[in-house]
Design a protein around this motif. Structure first.
Motif, PDB file in Angstrom:
ATOM      1  N   ALA A 325       3.674  86.080 -30.264  1.00 47.91           N
ATOM      2  CA  ALA A 325       3.208  85.021 -29.368  1.00 47.91           C
ATOM      3  C   ALA A 325       1.682  85.016 -29.276  1.00 47.91           C
ATOM      4  O   ALA A 325       1.045  83.953 -29.300  1.00 47.91           O
ATOM      5  CB  ALA A 325       3.825  85.207 -27.983  1.00 47.91           C
ATOM      6  N   LEU A 326       1.085  86.197 -29.176  1.00 43.42           N
ATOM      7  CA  LEU A 326      -0.375  86.273 -29.127  1.00 43.42           C
ATOM      8  C   LEU A 326      -1.004  85.820 -30.446  1.00 43.42           C
ATOM      9  O   LEU A 326      -2.066  85.187 -30.450  1.00 43.42           O
ATOM     10  CB  LEU A 326      -0.812  87.707 -28.801  1.00 43.42           C
ATOM     11  CG  LEU A 326      -0.511  88.192 -27.375  1.00 43.42           C
ATOM     12  CD1 LEU A 326      -0.905  89.655 -27.227  1.00 43.42           C
ATOM     13  CD2 LEU A 326      -1.239  87.336 -26.344  1.00 43.42           C
ATOM     14  N   ASP A 328       0.229  83.567 -32.551  1.00 45.66           N
ATOM     15  CA  ASP A 328       0.297  82.102 -32.611  1.00 45.66           C
ATOM     16  C   ASP A 328      -0.787  81.459 -31.750  1.00 45.66           C
ATOM     17  O   ASP A 328      -1.320  80.399 -32.087  1.00 45.66           O
ATOM     18  CB  ASP A 328       1.670  81.615 -32.142  1.00 45.66           C
ATOM     19  CG  ASP A 328       2.765  81.867 -33.169  1.00 45.66           C
ATOM     20  OD1 ASP A 328       2.419  81.977 -34.361  1.00 45.66           O
ATOM     21  OD2 ASP A 328       3.943  81.958 -32.785  1.00 45.66           O
ATOM     22  N   ARG A 329      -1.117  82.127 -30.655  1.00 43.97           N
ATOM     23  CA  ARG A 329      -2.076  81.534 -29.718  1.00 43.97           C
ATOM     24  C   ARG A 329      -3.529  81.809 -30.087  1.00 43.97           C
ATOM     25  O   ARG A 329      -4.399  80.933 -29.937  1.00 43.97           O
ATOM     26  CB  ARG A 329      -1.791  82.070 -28.314  1.00 43.97           C
ATOM     27  CG  ARG A 329      -2.639  81.425 -27.230  1.00 43.97           C
ATOM     28  CD  ARG A 329      -2.195  81.885 -25.856  1.00 43.97           C
ATOM     29  NE  ARG A 329      -2.998  81.269 -24.794  1.00 43.97           N
ATOM     30  CZ  ARG A 329      -2.856  81.519 -23.508  1.00 43.97           C
ATOM     31  NH1 ARG A 329      -1.913  82.362 -23.099  1.00 43.97           N
ATOM     32  NH2 ARG A 329      -3.632  80.932 -22.607  1.00 43.97           N
ATOM     33  N   TYR A 330      -3.820  83.012 -30.602  1.00 49.83           N
ATOM     34  CA  TYR A 330      -5.220  83.412 -30.748  1.00 49.83           C
ATOM     35  C   TYR A 330      -5.696  83.639 -32.187  1.00 49.83           C
ATOM     36  O   TYR A 330      -6.907  83.632 -32.432  1.00 49.83           O
ATOM     37  CB  TYR A 330      -5.481  84.697 -29.946  1.00 49.83           C
ATOM     38  CG  TYR A 330      -5.322  84.518 -28.458  1.00 49.83           C
ATOM     39  CD1 TYR A 330      -6.259  83.792 -27.724  1.00 49.83           C
ATOM     40  CD2 TYR A 330      -4.242  85.068 -27.785  1.00 49.83           C
ATOM     41  CE1 TYR A 330      -6.119  83.628 -26.353  1.00 49.83           C
ATOM     42  CE2 TYR A 330      -4.082  84.911 -26.407  1.00 49.83           C
ATOM     43  CZ  TYR A 330      -5.020  84.182 -25.701  1.00 49.83           C
ATOM     44  OH  TYR A 330      -4.884  84.001 -24.348  1.00 49.83           O
TER      45      TYR A 330
END
Length: 673
Positions: A325-326, A328-330
């Motif tokens: 998840a991190l 994909d976001r950062y």
């Protein structure tokens, strides 16, 4: 330098292939013998560049040799990608002295760029790079093969590899400054994969030959108006004797015992590299660019900010946040390494980069793509391990290893042909060296080429007329190192024994034919053919234009074609890259078809734009875009390719600006002008 390579412990790897891929390209084109100073240049210097009052660099022998390799390397790459053999005339046009020294100056510009951006590659870096790539048991073989195949010393080889490593790091820096949007990738993917249907009619120039009226007065007038088109350049005829290493292979026998023994003694040469399955969060390092320059202090401050962000993300994962998840976001990754296929990998794993998924990567691929620090760190991690941010020239990498496969030894049956070639090389090399010594010894005794051939059991061959200064002679091949010695020959003169990694050559200049324009009577048939070709091309173009003018729609195209006794053909759906197969060899088809709307008609030449073999009038009937699902699967690959292309554009623009900026500060030996 050799002592460093021979006596320090190496990391294992299977990059011995570098020897067989990179080195041969140096072999053929390495050269430019030392010249006496001309035009105010120091001896052995082709050009000088003055970047500033106290910053002057010289372009020397080694620089020119590397530049020649890069020029020819581009043609070789094009030939491999297109499947088309390299035309000799193209080689001669590309590798002119002027073009080679210009390329060498470009390399000096890039070295200057590297210094300005803190990118440094020393000979020690190359040594360390080789240590990581070549297993200890392969080092002696590697060094021997460099000397045998190239005639270079190990120091020469390291110098050339330094340029390659430097360019690789420059591209990494530029790639970190470049972004490719999903929309950009979609436009590129659509351009490549959109299916087109066209209706077309062809007009072949050859169909008009018989319509051309010819008489002697017209031909003579055409000859006088185009005399320069019929000039024959300076030509020569050579006699030579040639020993090829490959020809000696027929005299050597390789037994099954030879193959088995060699394989047993060199097993590590045939071990596949280990691979790991990795997830990564990447944060790019800030860069100073001409558009957005940063002071040293600003650059340091922003780098520290990115480092803190990377450390914060790492701590979040340690505390239980979801890595994917991190990511994909950062994660700021825009290009990805090629993946290794594995029986554990699903089809979706092979394509997606979601969640920072890099798939399985071999050590060899990792080293090439990410560099030494990333590779050594990641490949020493246990499965499931998470590593704090790894700092590289490109940025900061938070890495998690999800699976691992150790390197496996390839069975003998799978590599039997490769082993056989290694054994054959070992057996042939002493014979090849012995033949060279025999030629050199007898060349001093006998001035007659025929007598030299007789005592060495060789055959004298005579070339057809070839253009003086050619880079290629049928029967001998690309001249490479031999060219300058051959160029210096006078009529009746004979060379010493010229040797490279694969050939021994003794060559003699037998006849010379100065450049001239033959008289009309001597080339009348050639003049008539040229005249008919020119007139037929004009007639075909005139008819094509008449059809095009009437083809306001598809029905108009069909009617006009019928009036000229021609038939309109409808193509099957095809991609732009397939136009030659489905429609014809239309120059710049991609550019033209992108501007054309469905329902419009275009007139194009077929083949060479200057001397087309015909013309085609074509109507864009249908266009079907590719699916979004297919695009999503190909997105990582397309993004990486676009990124590479944009990096090349940045390099080209930088080089152009340097030429314009420095101007008179660049001094070139007149011999290269």
């Amino acid at each position: 330098m050799l002592r460093k390579l021979r006596h320090e412990k190496f990391m294992r790897g299977v990059m011995i292939a570098v020897l067989f891929v990179v080195v041969p390209s140096f072999v053929v084109f390495y050269g430019w013998q030392r010249r006496t100073g001309r035009g105010g240049m120091p001896e052995g210097v082709a050009a000088t560049i003055k970047f500033g009052m106290r910053d002057k660099v010289e372009v020397g022998k080694a620089d020119v040799a590397v530049a020649r390799q890069y020029l020819i390397g581009r043609l070789q790459a094009y030939s491999q990608l297109s499947g088309q053999p390299i035309d000799q005339k193209v080689i001669e046009e590309v590798a002119t002295p002027k073009a080679v020294v210009r390329e060498a100056i470009n390399l000096k510009f890039l070295e200057h760029f590297a210094r300005q951006n803190g990118i440094v590659v020393t000979e020690s870096d190359v040594i360390e790079d080789l240590k990581r790539q070549i297993p200890p048991e392969q080092r002696d073989f590697f060094i021997q093969m460099i000397e045998r195949r190239t005639g270079m010393t190990f120091d020469d080889y390291v110098l050339r590899m330094r340029y390659s490593l430097l360019l690789q790091r420059i591209r990494e820096v530029l790639a970190a400054q470049t972004r490719v949007s999903v929309y950009d990738a979609w436009l590129e993917y659509k351009k490549r994969n959109e299916k087109l249907v066209v209706d077309f009619v062809r007009l072949a120039v050859s169909d008009y030959f018989d319509k051309v009226k010819v008489d002697e007065a017209t031909l003579k007038r055409y000859y006088e108006e185009h005399r320069q088109d019929f000039e024959v350049p300076d030509q020569v005829v050579y006699a030579y004797l040639l020993v090829r290493k490959s020809d000696l292979k027929t005299s050597v026998t390789v037994t099954d015992d030879d193959i088995t023994s060699y394989y047993a003694a060199h097993e590590e040469d045939f071990r596949l590299p280990p691979k790991v399955k990795v997830r990564e969060i990447f944060l790019a390092r800030p860069r100073s660019t001409p558009d957005k320059p940063l002071s040293r202090e600003e650059l340091t401050s922003r780098t520290e900010e990115v480092r803190r962000r990377a450390q914060d993300l790492y701590q979040q994962i340690v505390k239980g946040e979801d890595f994917a998840a991190l990511a994909d976001r950062y994660s700021e990754a825009t290009e990805f390494p090629p993946r290794e296929k594995d029986e554990q990998t699903t089809s979706s794993d092979e394509q997606t980069t979601a969640g920072g998924n890099l798939g399985f990567i071999s050590r060899t691929t990792a080293k090439t793509f990410y560099g030494d620090v990333w590779t050594s760190t990641v490949f020493n991690l246990a499965v499931g391990a998470l590593h704090p941010p790894i700092e590289t020239a490109r940025g900061f990498h938070i890495v998690k290893v999800e699976a691992r496969k150790e390197g496996t030894l390839q069975p003998l049956e799978k590599v039997r042909d490769l082993v056989r070639e290694r054994v054959l090389e070992e057996k042939v090399q002493p014979l090849f060296e012995q033949m060279g010594e025999e030629l050199r010894k007898n060349s001093q005794k006998f001035t007659s080429l025929e007598k030299l051939a007789e005592v060495t059991s060789q055959t004298v061959r005579v070339t057809d007329r070839v253009n003086k200064g050619t880079l290629f002679i049928q029967g001998i091949g690309f001249l490479g190192d031999f060219q300058e010695a051959i160029m210096d020959l006078q009529k009746g003169g004979r060379s010493d024994v010229l040797s490279d990694a694969n050939r021994h050559l003794v060559i003699e200049l037998r006849q010379e034919f100065p450049a001239h324009i033959p008289e009309f009577d001597a080339i009348r048939d050639r003049v008539e053919k040229a005249y008919r070709d020119a007139q037929a091309r004009e007639l075909a173009l005139a008819d094509a234009q008449k059809i095009r003018d009437r083809a306001v729609n598809l029905e108009g195209l069909r009617t006009a074609a019928k009036d000229f006794g021609l038939t309109v053909t409808r193509s099957a759906p095809f991609k732009r890259s397939e136009v030659a197969t489905f429609v014809g060899d239309i120059p710049n088809f991609e550019e033209v078809s992108l501007k054309l709307k469905t329902g419009q008609t275009e007139l194009s030449p077929l083949g060479n734009e200057q001397r087309p073999v015909g013309y085609i009038v074509w109507h864009l009937t249908e266009r079907t875009p590719p699916s979004q699902e297919e695009f999503r699967n190909e997105l990582p690959k397309i993004t990486a390719e676009l990124l590479d292309r944009r990096v090349e554009v940045l390099i080209s623009e930088y080089l152009r600006d340097q030429w314009q900026k420095l101007g008179s500060a660049i001094k070139i030996d007149p011999a290269f002008q």
